[in-house]
Scaffold this active site. Structure first.
Site, PDB file in Angstrom:
ATOM      1  N   LYS A  13       0.835  -1.217   0.000  1.00 26.23           N
ATOM      2  CA  LYS A  13       0.000   0.000   0.000  1.00 26.23           C
ATOM      3  C   LYS A  13       0.865   1.260   0.000  1.00 26.23           C
ATOM      4  CE  LYS A  13      -2.341  -0.792   3.842  1.00 26.23           C
ATOM      5  NZ  LYS A  13      -1.862  -2.113   4.287  1.00 26.23           N
ATOM      6  N   ARG A  88      -9.803   1.445   8.638  1.00 24.50           N
ATOM      7  CA  ARG A  88      -9.464   0.045   8.872  1.00 24.50           C
ATOM      8  C   ARG A  88     -10.647  -0.735   9.442  1.00 24.50           C
ATOM      9  NH1 ARG A  88      -3.591   0.839   9.282  1.00 24.50           N
ATOM     10  NH2 ARG A  88      -2.541  -1.134   9.597  1.00 24.50           N
ATOM     11  N   ARG A 127      11.027  -6.310   5.480  1.00 21.44           N
ATOM     12  CA  ARG A 127      10.824  -4.865   5.294  1.00 21.44           C
ATOM     13  C   ARG A 127      11.792  -4.080   6.186  1.00 21.44           C
ATOM     14  NH1 ARG A 127       4.819  -2.638   5.425  1.00 21.44           N
ATOM     15  NH2 ARG A 127       4.702  -3.586   7.486  1.00 21.44           N
ATOM     16  N   ARG A 162      10.773  -1.996  11.658  1.00 18.31           N
ATOM     17  CA  ARG A 162       9.702  -1.506  12.538  1.00 18.31           C
ATOM     18  C   ARG A 162       9.536  -2.465  13.706  1.00 18.31           C
ATOM     19  NH1 ARG A 162       4.517  -0.283   8.789  1.00 18.31           N
ATOM     20  NH2 ARG A 162       3.538  -1.208  10.608  1.00 18.31           N
ATOM     21  N   ARG A 174      -1.861  -8.553  13.556  1.00 20.65           N
ATOM     22  CA  ARG A 174      -2.288  -7.554  12.572  1.00 20.65           C
ATOM     23  C   ARG A 174      -3.009  -8.208  11.391  1.00 20.65           C
ATOM     24  NH1 ARG A 174       2.470  -4.335  10.721  1.00 20.65           N
ATOM     25  NH2 ARG A 174       3.768  -5.966  11.582  1.00 20.65           N
TER      26      ARG A 174
HETATM   27  P1  AMP Z   1       0.572   0.604   9.425  1.00 19.00           P
HETATM   28  O1  AMP Z   1       1.798   1.434   9.254  1.00 19.00           O
HETATM   29  O2  AMP Z   1      -0.549   1.038   8.529  1.00 19.00           O
HETATM   30  O3  AMP Z   1       0.847  -0.867   9.337  1.00 19.00           O
HETATM   31  O4  AMP Z   1       0.055   0.881  10.905  1.00 19.00           O
HETATM   32  C1  AMP Z   1       0.829   0.519  12.039  1.00 19.00           C
HETATM   33  C2  AMP Z   1      -0.057   0.424  13.249  1.00 19.00           C
HETATM   34  O5  AMP Z   1      -0.653   1.697  13.537  1.00 19.00           O
HETATM   35  C3  AMP Z   1      -1.232  -0.538  13.117  1.00 19.00           C
HETATM   36  O6  AMP Z   1      -0.876  -1.888  13.368  1.00 19.00           O
HETATM   37  C4  AMP Z   1      -2.172   0.022  14.186  1.00 19.00           C
HETATM   38  O7  AMP Z   1      -1.736  -0.335  15.479  1.00 19.00           O
HETATM   39  C5  AMP Z   1      -1.976   1.521  14.035  1.00 19.00           C
HETATM   40  N1  AMP Z   1      -2.939   2.085  13.056  1.00 19.00           N
HETATM   41  C6  AMP Z   1      -2.653   2.570  11.823  1.00 19.00           C
HETATM   42  N2  AMP Z   1      -3.779   2.990  11.204  1.00 19.00           N
HETATM   43  C7  AMP Z   1      -4.788   2.777  12.072  1.00 19.00           C
HETATM   44  C8  AMP Z   1      -6.192   2.970  12.017  1.00 19.00           C
HETATM   45  N3  AMP Z   1      -6.792   3.461  10.916  1.00 19.00           N
HETATM   46  N4  AMP Z   1      -6.921   2.649  13.109  1.00 19.00           N
HETATM   47  C9  AMP Z   1      -6.345   2.163  14.219  1.00 19.00           C
HETATM   48  N5  AMP Z   1      -5.035   1.911  14.331  1.00 19.00           N
HETATM   49  C10 AMP Z   1      -4.248   2.211  13.272  1.00 19.00           C
END
Ligand code: AMP
Length: 222
Positions: A13, A88, A127, A162, A174
């Site tokens: 993404k 999400r 990653r 990360r 996740r």
């Molecule tokens: P990502 O970088 O998109 O994988 O996001 C990393 C983490 O941030 C996720 O595993 C969630 O813990 C939190 N997060 C990101 N976007 C959201 C969202 N829209 N709602 C809730 N938690 C989020």
């Protein structure tokens, strides 16, 4: 145009959103990146959000939704925005419709990325991201390595893994949350007729770059 990137972790993404950002000038609004910036800066929001992020859980809507609303109201997001990692859940998608309606706009395109699950885990484990929050370039140890190991090609900062990518439990959590809470959004946006599903996979030799080029030509370029 308001555009949403949908798909499980590791489907690319961020890569697709980054390329579309360069082509359109619309900001890439990644909720994960915004949270990570807060965490690095040790803000109150960052400390609170990290309690959920480190274990792979979703940050509560009371924190996430106002943050996205404020970002969408910023000047650079007026013409268009590429949402990456939000919404999400169905509740977030409904809230987003309300926020956009107040601004006289709506979601016009949802890009749903799919990748075979066995490829996803390997991609997440491989990653690496740039530790410089202003750069945030993403690499993959096998598919897209940096020229010098551990160093960002773009800004020379250190590459890191990360925290939530280094832990198998958090990765699985996740992916489970994605299946349970995020996947229903595919039907939600299908019913609105705004979604396109695109496979990203090494097996068919189709990566984020290819998808981004195609989407841009087909749906965005005027
Ligand atoms: P990502 O970088 O998109 O994988 O996001 C990393 C983490 O941030 C996720 O595993 C969630 O813990 C939190 N997060 C990101 N976007 C959201 C969202 N829209 N709602 C809730 N938690 C989020």
């Amino acid at each position: 145009m308001v555009l949403i990137m949908l798909g499980a972790q590791g489907t690319g993404k961020g890569t697709v959103a980054g390329i579309l950002n360069k082509k359109t000038g619309w900001p890439q609004i990644s909720t994960g990146d915004i949270f990570r910036k807060h965490i690095a800066e040790k803000t109150e929001l960052g400390v609170e959000a990290n309690k959920y992020i480190a274990s792979g859980n979703l940050v509560p809507d009371e924190i996430t939704i106002p943050m996205v609303k404020a970002r969408l109201e910023e000047e650079d997001a007026k013409e268009g925005a590429i949402l990456d990692g939000f919404p999400r859940t169905l509740a977030q998608a409904q809230k987003l419709d309300e926020i956009l309606a107040e601004q006289n706009r709506k979601v016009e395109l949802v890009i749903n990325l799919t990748t075979p699950s066995e490829e996803i885990i390997t991609r997440i484990l491989n990653r690496r991201v740039c530790s410089n929050q202003a750069c945030k370039a993403t690499y993959n140890l096998t598919m897209h390595p940096s020229k010098v190991e551990g160093i960002c090609d773009k800004c020379g900062s250190k590459l890191v893994q990360r925290e939530d990518d280094s832990n198998a439990e958090s990765i699985q959590r996740r992916l489970d949350i994605y299946e349970e809470k995020t996947k229903p959004l595919v039907d939600f946006y299908n019913n609105k007729g705004v979604i396109t599903t695109q496979e990203v996979s090494e097996k068919i030799n189709r990566l984020g770059q290819d998808v981004a080029e195609e989407i841009y030509e087909k749906y965005i370029k005027k």
